[in-house]
Design a protein around this motif. Sequence first.
Motif, PDB file in Angstrom:
ATOM      1  N   ASN A 159       0.824  -1.207   0.000  1.00 50.70           N
ATOM      2  CA  ASN A 159       0.000   0.000   0.000  1.00 50.70           C
ATOM      3  C   ASN A 159       0.859   1.258   0.000  1.00 50.70           C
ATOM      4  O   ASN A 159       0.522   2.255  -0.658  1.00 50.70           O
ATOM      5  N   SER A 160       1.952   1.229   0.741  1.00 47.56           N
ATOM      6  CA  SER A 160       2.854   2.387   0.784  1.00 47.56           C
ATOM      7  C   SER A 160       3.434   2.659  -0.601  1.00 47.56           C
ATOM      8  O   SER A 160       3.470   3.815  -1.060  1.00 47.56           O
ATOM      9  N   LEU A 161       3.901   1.617  -1.270  1.00 48.19           N
ATOM     10  CA  LEU A 161       4.446   1.788  -2.620  1.00 48.19           C
ATOM     11  C   LEU A 161       3.408   2.333  -3.587  1.00 48.19           C
ATOM     12  O   LEU A 161       3.687   3.238  -4.383  1.00 48.19           O
ATOM     13  N   LYS A 162       2.208   1.812  -3.510  1.00 50.08           N
ATOM     14  CA  LYS A 162       1.150   2.237  -4.422  1.00 50.08           C
ATOM     15  C   LYS A 162       0.859   3.740  -4.259  1.00 50.08           C
ATOM     16  O   LYS A 162       0.804   4.475  -5.246  1.00 50.08           O
ATOM     17  N   GLY A 163       0.682   4.173  -2.993  1.00 50.88           N
ATOM     18  CA  GLY A 163       0.375   5.580  -2.761  1.00 50.88           C
ATOM     19  C   GLY A 163       1.505   6.504  -3.192  1.00 50.88           C
ATOM     20  O   GLY A 163       1.279   7.535  -3.834  1.00 50.88           O
ATOM     21  N   LEU A 164       2.746   6.145  -2.851  1.00 47.85           N
ATOM     22  CA  LEU A 164       3.884   6.994  -3.183  1.00 47.85           C
ATOM     23  C   LEU A 164       4.121   7.068  -4.691  1.00 47.85           C
ATOM     24  O   LEU A 164       4.396   8.143  -5.239  1.00 47.85           O
ATOM     25  N   LYS A 165       4.025   5.929  -5.376  1.00 49.30           N
ATOM     26  CA  LYS A 165       4.345   5.883  -6.801  1.00 49.30           C
ATOM     27  C   LYS A 165       3.221   6.411  -7.685  1.00 49.30           C
ATOM     28  O   LYS A 165       3.471   7.077  -8.691  1.00 49.30           O
ATOM     29  N   GLU A 166       1.986   6.094  -7.322  1.00 53.02           N
ATOM     30  CA  GLU A 166       0.874   6.419  -8.218  1.00 53.02           C
ATOM     31  C   GLU A 166       0.225   7.765  -7.921  1.00 53.02           C
ATOM     32  O   GLU A 166      -0.388   8.351  -8.824  1.00 53.02           O
ATOM     33  N   GLU A 167       0.352   8.251  -6.678  1.00 54.25           N
ATOM     34  CA  GLU A 167      -0.325   9.502  -6.350  1.00 54.25           C
ATOM     35  C   GLU A 167       0.643  10.625  -5.979  1.00 54.25           C
ATOM     36  O   GLU A 167       0.529  11.731  -6.515  1.00 54.25           O
ATOM     37  N   ILE A 168       1.592  10.359  -5.092  1.00 50.80           N
ATOM     38  CA  ILE A 168       2.433  11.438  -4.589  1.00 50.80           C
ATOM     39  C   ILE A 168       3.480  11.878  -5.604  1.00 50.80           C
ATOM     40  O   ILE A 168       3.593  13.069  -5.939  1.00 50.80           O
ATOM     41  N   LEU A 169       4.262  10.934  -6.143  1.00 56.95           N
ATOM     42  CA  LEU A 169       5.334  11.321  -7.070  1.00 56.95           C
ATOM     43  C   LEU A 169       4.818  12.088  -8.283  1.00 56.95           C
ATOM     44  O   LEU A 169       5.363  13.148  -8.629  1.00 56.95           O
ATOM     45  N   PRO A 170       3.780  11.601  -8.992  1.00 51.59           N
ATOM     46  CA  PRO A 170       3.295  12.358 -10.158  1.00 51.59           C
ATOM     47  C   PRO A 170       2.811  13.758  -9.794  1.00 51.59           C
ATOM     48  O   PRO A 170       2.996  14.699 -10.573  1.00 51.59           O
ATOM     49  N   THR A 171       2.207  13.902  -8.614  1.00 51.10           N
ATOM     50  CA  THR A 171       1.692  15.223  -8.227  1.00 51.10           C
ATOM     51  C   THR A 171       2.840  16.170  -7.899  1.00 51.10           C
ATOM     52  O   THR A 171       2.789  17.361  -8.240  1.00 51.10           O
ATOM     53  N   ILE A 172       3.885  15.667  -7.251  1.00 49.07           N
ATOM     54  CA  ILE A 172       5.068  16.501  -7.007  1.00 49.07           C
ATOM     55  C   ILE A 172       5.660  16.955  -8.333  1.00 49.07           C
ATOM     56  O   ILE A 172       5.988  18.146  -8.518  1.00 49.07           O
TER      57      ILE A 172
END
Length: 629
Positions: A596-609
């Motif tokens: 779940n941590s990988l999914k949130g960081l890779k799919e939501e946080i990184l692209p938004t940054i």
Amino acid sequence: MYFQQNIDAILKQNPWQKDMVAKLKDVEPTTGAELYETEDGHYSLRYKNVFLHDLKSPIEEARKAIRTITTMRPDKVQVIVGIGLGYMLQELFEASEGKVVVYEPDLALLRFVLDNVGLVEYLDTQRVWLATDMQELELAVKHQMIGEFEVDIVGLKSSSVLYAEQLSVLTEEMQKWYKVSRMDTITIKRYYMSWVTEMLRNSPHFAHMRNVGELFGKYAGKPALVISSGPSLDKAIDAVKELADSTVLVSVGGALRRLHQAGVAPDFALFYDVLGMKEQFHGLPQEYLDKIIFVMCPFSQYECFEAPVRAKMLFHSNNIAPVVQWIENTLQEPHERIGGGATVSVVGFQMAVAMKCDPVILIGQDLAFPNNQVYAGGIMMKTDGRGNLTLDGNDDLYAEAAPMAEVKGQNGEMLPTLATYALFLKAFEDMSAYLEKMKDPTRLYNASIGGAAIEGYALKPLSEFVGQFENWKNPFAVPGDLSLPEDLIEQRRALLRTGLAQFRTGVEKAVSICSRMQRDLNAISPRDLLAGNTDQSIKKMRDLNKRFNGVLQSHPLVEFLLTMETFDYKQAFMHKLESPDVVPVWHAAMKKLVTNSLKGLKEEILPTIQQAEQELQEDKLPQPTAIAR
């Protein structure tokens, strides 16, 4: 000798603790304290005929007290009752990686200690807070731990003598805070990812925006109407119009449509949530929006930041503190904070009080559905037969099912309402009680006639205020141009680019570590762990747990995001440490946590940054709109 250094460290880390520091500056250090050298060469303090520390070894006494704590994890808060000469703080800080709150209600003693003991190395960190009363203590605990928290209360023998009454009250209050935090956790778990992603989407706008803290204290003696969208607004709307030129109009976004119908433009429209905000100003004409300042928190819905209005300002609160702390550190601009709270109406009230408005009058704050009416403008109550409010949403109204309850009305009758409104009601009453405790002279009125009874606010129809205040607005409460100089905008854009790059680096580091952990976890089966030596199994578990703690240290916002993910992990694993199936339970929980941590960081946080970085690089944002005169 050390006082200025100590308070400088406090304010550096927590500038919003200025009120506590102001109290300490006004207090004379106690003269009723005597220092005694102990057998091991340290000191004890005799105060009110009690020795604060053991006369043989204060250090060993502190260590013995600390050993009563069952577990000292980074995700726990330790509350020290009584500062003493700082030995307990020193030993606990070194023994634990967790957060520490020192509760010392005796201001004269605390002033003496801060004068004579250098505590900068502890106070100048994000791990230590001071608190002098229950409200400061509640704020400190909630600031240190987002959502559900675990707290240890520790103290020396002297604490149980000097603070016997406070300890019983503290234990009782801690239970209340824990219950509230559990409810907060439900909200946080639902929205935390949206809060951070929306904040990132909004971040390029921050370079162009002033903070509403600039207005605090600027309206001393000016009356304020805090306008919400409850049914009673319909009856008060004519009086609002008559008072518009003589009061500061602080409106929630949900009241804008009804105010527009009456020809009233508020000075401020507040937006707090990540959902349901764009509906509140949908379809309102541009000439109306040109008169209004939108005031938003960093994670308010993105469309609010894009809206073409007179000006936009940020407010910072202690809610979701890691997000606000990152913004302030990134822009190198600490700001005074609004306490936040359960609802945007509470924010509006706190904003009016912080601006030193007097009196402050609540309008449309029904907190109930008198005559089964939910909002001003004739929006009526609909239920699903299972105790939930179910309004029909549209482009102008965001709606989702919500559980209902009852509250006491102004005439003692029971009124239908939302379950959450009971919490909002308590928030208003708590703020009134706090102002009374602080001897704040602000007069508080409730002109929401027919709604819930709110203790601490004099009930008075708004029409009775007409003609009492002089007209002073010409035409706005905040005159002039609120845009920032171009050189300052460019400087802030550069700081935001740097801050986003550091956050991205932290996320990339976390992704790398989590990916390695995922490979290791997939290569291990619970059967293999159980078949092997128990000591080896425990060692592997501890090693992977330690590596995940390293992930949390990648960046403060990474820690916030992934701490949210650990709630389910703790429930599945941490409470089964003595269970015979602890290994397979841990294995499954850790795999889910990492995935779940990988999914949130890779799919939501990184692209938004990356999107925010691109916008800041290209400066795609429109220039601030011209100010209507």
